[in-house]
Design an enzyme around this catalytic site. Structure first.
Site, short mmCIF file in Angstrom:
data_model
loop_
_atom_site.label_atom_id
_atom_site.label_comp_id
_atom_site.label_asym_id
_atom_site.label_seq_id
_atom_site.Cartn_x
_atom_site.Cartn_y
_atom_site.Cartn_z
N VAL A 1 0.86 -1.18 0.00
CA VAL A 1 0.00 0.00 0.00
C VAL A 1 0.90 1.22 0.00
O VAL A 1 1.84 1.30 0.79
CB VAL A 1 -0.92 0.03 1.24
CG1 VAL A 1 -1.79 1.27 1.25
CG2 VAL A 1 -1.77 -1.22 1.33
N GLY B 1 0.93 5.77 -0.91
CA GLY B 1 0.14 6.97 -0.72
C GLY B 1 -0.93 7.16 -1.79
O GLY B 1 -1.89 7.89 -1.58
N THR C 1 -3.13 0.82 -3.83
CA THR C 1 -2.84 -0.49 -3.25
C THR C 1 -2.51 -1.41 -4.41
O THR C 1 -3.18 -1.39 -5.44
CB THR C 1 -4.06 -1.03 -2.48
OG1 THR C 1 -4.40 -0.08 -1.46
CG2 THR C 1 -3.77 -2.37 -1.84
N ASP D 1 7.75 10.90 -9.61
CA ASP D 1 7.76 10.19 -8.33
C ASP D 1 8.95 9.23 -8.25
O ASP D 1 8.79 8.06 -7.92
CB ASP D 1 6.43 9.45 -8.13
CG ASP D 1 6.18 9.09 -6.67
OD1 ASP D 1 6.78 9.71 -5.77
OD2 ASP D 1 5.37 8.17 -6.43
#
Length: 187
Positions: free
Chosen positions: A24, A26, A29, A144
């Site tokens: 999981v 931010g 999932t 990211d």
């Protein structure tokens, strides 16, 4: 198990069988699933409902389509994506699938070994930088980069999680990031 989760599993019936949760984060999932059509394991990533509402189905599908075009040996490809109505006020459950990588993430390796050899650090860096250079030439920014999104499989590093990629060309009048929404991992 909630009714919406059961409806989601039913919506995937005939395509994917969810086997277990892998992690999981931010934004989503991730589950180990079995692709029933291709008879292979996949990682199925389900965007958290609150983010899915803010992100919107149209933006999600546009970014997934853009990401699916990235074909590079050090970028984890996308196989499939979709939206399934859950019947909840939050709306559709957004998801996409990628190959299941049996290796470990760079974060897991660093926790286990705490320090990489110079040669290994350079090899991983070259792989990731080659992936980023390719993506940038395609007009896509990852947004990211972190050790959790660098997967190590054998002697190859693969960059994952382009699912939140953002086309450089979209930074004009149509900004996709809304005020108050942090795309990526703020920390």
């Amino acid at each position: 198990m909630t009714d919406s989760w059961e409806r989601f599993q039913a919506a995937l019936e005939g395509r994917y069988r969810l086997e277990r949760q892998l992690g999981v984060g931010g934004m989503a999932t991730v589950y180990l699933a079995h692709d029933l059509r291709q008879d292979r394991p996949v990682a199925l990533k389900v965007i958290h409902p609150e983010l899915a509402v803010t992100l919107g189905t149209e933006r999600f599908l546009r970014e997934i389509k853009l990401t699916a075009k990235l074909q590079h040996p050090h970028i984890l490809p996308l196989f499939d994506s979709g939206e399934d109505e859950t019947g909840e006020p939050a709306g559709a459950r957004l998801w996409y699938t990628m190959p299941y990588v049996e290796g470990e993430s760079l974060r897991q390796r660093l926790r286990r070994e705490t320090r990489l050899s110079v040669d290994e650090a350079l090899r991983i860096s070259r792989d990731v930088l080659a992936a980023l250079a390719y993506a940038h030439r395609q007009g896509v920014v990852h947004r990211d980069i972190k050790p959790e999104n660098i997967l190590l499989e054998g002697d190859q590093a693969v960059l994952a999680d382009f699912g939140i990629a953002h086309a450089l060309s979209a930074s004009g009048p149509e900004r996709l990031t809304r005020t108050g929404l942090a795309v990526g991992t703020p920390t």
